[in-house]
Each structure stands twice: as structure tokens, then as C-alpha cells.
Write a protein that holds these residues in place. Structure first.
Motif, mmCIF file in Angstrom:
data_model
loop_
_atom_site.group_PDB
_atom_site.id
_atom_site.type_symbol
_atom_site.label_atom_id
_atom_site.label_comp_id
_atom_site.label_asym_id
_atom_site.label_seq_id
_atom_site.Cartn_x
_atom_site.Cartn_y
_atom_site.Cartn_z
ATOM 1 N N GLU A 4 16.619 49.336 39.716
ATOM 2 C CA GLU A 4 17.813 48.517 39.462
ATOM 3 C C GLU A 4 17.743 47.244 40.290
ATOM 4 N N PHE A 8 17.939 43.481 38.684
ATOM 5 C CA PHE A 8 19.073 42.618 38.972
ATOM 6 C C PHE A 8 19.072 42.252 40.444
ATOM 7 N N ASP A 9 18.859 40.995 40.722
ATOM 8 C CA ASP A 9 18.845 40.487 42.090
ATOM 9 C C ASP A 9 20.261 40.038 42.442
ATOM 10 N N ARG A 10 21.012 40.906 43.061
ATOM 11 C CA ARG A 10 22.414 40.677 43.372
ATOM 12 C C ARG A 10 22.615 39.428 44.236
ATOM 13 N N PHE A 13 22.057 36.272 42.246
ATOM 14 C CA PHE A 13 23.197 36.050 41.359
ATOM 15 C C PHE A 13 24.368 35.455 42.133
ATOM 16 N N MET A 54 21.176 40.840 27.472
ATOM 17 C CA MET A 54 21.431 41.465 28.770
ATOM 18 C C MET A 54 21.885 42.907 28.604
ATOM 19 N N THR A 58 21.509 47.500 33.855
ATOM 20 C CA THR A 58 20.611 46.998 34.896
ATOM 21 C C THR A 58 21.384 46.390 36.060
ATOM 22 N N CYS A 59 22.692 46.238 35.889
ATOM 23 C CA CYS A 59 23.504 45.534 36.877
ATOM 24 C C CYS A 59 24.662 46.398 37.382
ATOM 25 N N ASN A 61 27.457 45.503 38.282
ATOM 26 C CA ASN A 61 28.129 44.863 39.416
ATOM 27 C C ASN A 61 29.649 44.995 39.317
ATOM 28 N N PRO A 154 26.909 38.613 35.795
ATOM 29 C CA PRO A 154 25.879 37.645 35.418
ATOM 30 C C PRO A 154 25.968 37.224 33.951
#
Length: 167
Positions: A4, A8-10, A13, A54, A58-59, A61, A154
Motif C-alpha cells: 500500500e 500511495f505515497d501519503r 500527496f 484510480m 490503494t489509498c 486515506n 488524491p
């Protein structure tokens, strides 16, 4: 969780959202004054495009950082899916926020699994079902919410970036 993090690079983002925040806020303020039908058409078609590209799994958030509002029907539906009494569900999972709404006591959401799947997905609250609210009617009325969600999602950030080119 490691896969994960790659998907997704938190931090990246958050930096992008922060860098574009002022510009996005101004843009969405201008959107409020545009033809509501044109705005809805643009938001809805861009929403479809972005979500074809998207994958929320994968996120997640939104589930990791925010809480939906739980209305009484949501409380009853989720409690039933968990085989709990609504009062026990409220006591265990919810609190009343400054707006007097029921929200989760903690984040990430207690129903979010390590694989980013929701354990109460079929019974999830209305706010979760409708998130990120970029395919609503009368988008000109919820540009403030769209702006807020550029800081969390995102996909919303991408939708707004694309809309800046077409609106």
C-alpha cells in the motif's frame, strides 16, 4: 501494508495538496459563480474519468484520517450488521462532535482492514457511500467540501487539477 505504501505515497500527496491549496481554493471559489449545469457536467465526467484510473483500495486515506457523520439510519444499519444494539454501537464507536453530529471516536476507522477493505461495506454510512461527493448534483453548492477533500483524497485533487483546464 508495505505494498500500500508503494502504491500511495501519503507524504507526497500531502505536499502536492498543500502546494496547490491556495490556487485550488481560489479556483473553487470561481466555480461557485459558474453555470451550475456546466459545473455539474464537468465534475461528473471528470469524476468518472479519474475513478476509472484510480483504485481507492490503494489509498483509503479518507478512512484513515476522517470520520463520516453517522445519522440514525446509519447507526441502526451498521449496528444491525455487527449484531449490536444501536445504543451499544454508539457507546463503543461514536462520539458527538462540535457540530453535534455523531462521528467515530478514533481514526483510522475501526472497520478498515489492513488490506484497506471495509468490514461493514454493505452497511456503511451514507457519507461513506457518497464520498468524495464529486458526482453530486449542484456541485456549485459544495465547492467548500470539494476543497476540503482535495486535502484528503488524491482523486479529488486530480479531479480539481483537471477541471482547472476545462472550466
Amino acid at each position: 501494508m508495505a505494498s500500500e505504501d508503494k502504491a500511495f505515497d501519503r507524504e507526497k500527496f500531502y505536499q502536492q495538496a498543500k502546494n496547490r491549496a491556495t490556487e485550488n481554493k481560489k479556483f473553487l471559489e470561481r466555480v461557485k459563480k459558474m453555470d451550475p449545469r456546466k459545473v455539474d457536467d464537468a465534475f461528473h465526467s471528470t469524476h468518472e474519468e479519474v475513478f476509472e484510473e484510480m483504485d481507492c483500495l490503494t489509498c483509503a486515506n479518507c478512512c484513515k484520517t476522517t470520520s463520516p457523520i453517522f445519522y440514525q439510519t446509519d447507526i441502526e444499519r451498521v449496528a444491525k450488521s455487527l449484531r449490536m444494539k444501536p445504543g451499544d454501537f454508539v457507546e463503543q464507536y461514536l462520539r458527538i462532535d462540535e457540530d453535534r453530529d455523531y462521528v467515530l471516536k478514533s481514526s483510522p476507522c475501526p472497520f478498515l482492514g489492513d488490506d484497506n477493505y471495509c468490514s461493514v461495506y454493505e452497511a456503511r454510512p451514507k457519507a461513506c457511500r457518497e464520498y468524495p461527493h464529486t458526482d453530486r448534483k449542484k456541485m456549485v453548492q459544495v465547492t467548500g467540501l470539494a476543497y476540503k477533500n482535495t486535502q484528503v483524497c488524491p482523486a479529488v485533487l486530480e479531479i480539481v487539477e483537471r477541471l482547472k483546464k476545462i472550466l
